[in-house]
Design an enzyme around this catalytic site. Structure first.
Site, PDB file in Angstrom:
ATOM      1  CG  ASP A  65      52.391  35.029  52.187  1.00 46.37           C
ATOM      2  OD1 ASP A  65      53.152  34.394  52.821  1.00 46.37           O
ATOM      3  OD2 ASP A  65      51.112  34.918  51.802  1.00 46.37           O
ATOM      4  CE1 TYR A  67      48.195  34.704  43.861  1.00 48.53           C
ATOM      5  CE2 TYR A  67      49.019  36.470  43.161  1.00 48.53           C
ATOM      6  CZ  TYR A  67      48.386  36.239  43.518  1.00 48.53           C
ATOM      7  OH  TYR A  67      47.036  36.207  43.550  1.00 48.53           O
ATOM      8  CG  PHE A  78      44.029  38.239  46.530  1.00 50.72           C
ATOM      9  CD1 PHE A  78      43.606  37.194  46.169  1.00 50.72           C
ATOM     10  CD2 PHE A  78      43.623  39.600  47.090  1.00 50.72           C
ATOM     11  CE1 PHE A  78      43.025  36.699  47.149  1.00 50.72           C
ATOM     12  CE2 PHE A  78      43.041  38.827  48.014  1.00 50.72           C
ATOM     13  CZ  PHE A  78      42.860  36.917  48.530  1.00 50.72           C
ATOM     14  CG  HIS A 187      40.741  32.570  50.391  1.00 44.17           C
ATOM     15  ND1 HIS A 187      41.428  32.076  48.511  1.00 44.17           N
ATOM     16  CD2 HIS A 187      41.397  33.763  50.943  1.00 44.17           C
ATOM     17  CE1 HIS A 187      42.715  33.084  48.655  1.00 44.17           C
ATOM     18  NE2 HIS A 187      43.209  33.369  49.851  1.00 44.17           N
TER      19      HIS A 187
END
Length: 223
Positions: A65, A67, A78, A187
């Protein structure tokens, strides 16, 4: 329902926009924008689609989701706006690009140049309340973005799907592995980057695959 989104996506997703869950989701999100501070700005909710039309998609990178910090989210997973400090995950992505490809990192955290080359930077949830991570999960966005992933898998071929972390890797079930390349790893978060993200060579592997399929590779760094 009239959704403001890039025309090729609008044509492909009209069936989703007409479903009851999307109407409920839309009402919820509108109410949240009216009563709270929500990111990204309304004009950027579908920015990933607007900058990467369906016919241009060559690579899909999945995030969770947006920031939730002030002025960070810009509609691309990202990524952050120009002028915003690089979040740790994005900094690690840039480190892997430099190590893997030798390309110098982009001058800021805005990944629009990737989107314009055919990288769909898709968060599973497209909105978030300021300061509250995952606040819009479970409201319907995941149903929509799962449908997007499935449509790309069904309608296109030779797409690279990049799945970082357990959340993204669960989306593998939506993708036809017989006609696409799926790249999986830990990740890029500092909590897991040293457990398999660093050294995954996903950026060079993506370009090797694209070239093998007669497609133009992605320029991941600064020209």
């Amino acid at each position: 329902m009239d959704v403001r989104i890039e025309p090729s996506w609008k044509a492909e997703l009209n069936d989703e926009f007409s479903k009851e869950y999307f109407s409920t989701l839309t009402s919820f999100v509108k109410g949240e924008y009216l009563s709270k501070r929500v990111y990204p700005p309304p004009s950027r909710v579908f920015y990933a689609f607007d900058k990467c039309p369906l016919d241009n998609v060559k690579v899909v990178i999945l995030g969770q989701d947006p920031y939730h910090g002030a002025i960070q989210a810009n509609g691309l997973c990202f990524a952050v706006n120009d002028g915003v400090s690089l979040p740790p995950s994005l900094l690690n992505i840039y480190k892997e690009i430099e190590s893997d490809t030798g390309e110098p990192r982009l001058p800021n955290g805005d990944l629009t140049p990737w989107a314009e080359q055919g990288v769909l930077l898709l968060n599973a949830t497209l909105t978030v309340v300021a300061g509250t991570a995952a606040s819009h999960q479970g409201k319907g966005w995941e149903v929509f973005t799962d449908a997007v992933i499935k449509k790309i898998s069904d309608k296109k071929s030779e797409i690279v799907f990049i799945l970082w972390g357990n959340y993204a890797r669960r989306k593998k079930a939506l993708i036809d592995e017989s006609k696409h390349l799926i790249l999986e790893s830990a990740h890029p978060s500092p909590l897991s980057a040293y457990s398999g993200f660093f050294g995954n060579h996903h950026f060079s592997k993506t370009n090797e695959y694209l070239v093998s399929e007669g497609k133009t590779p992605i320029s991941w760094g600064r020209e």
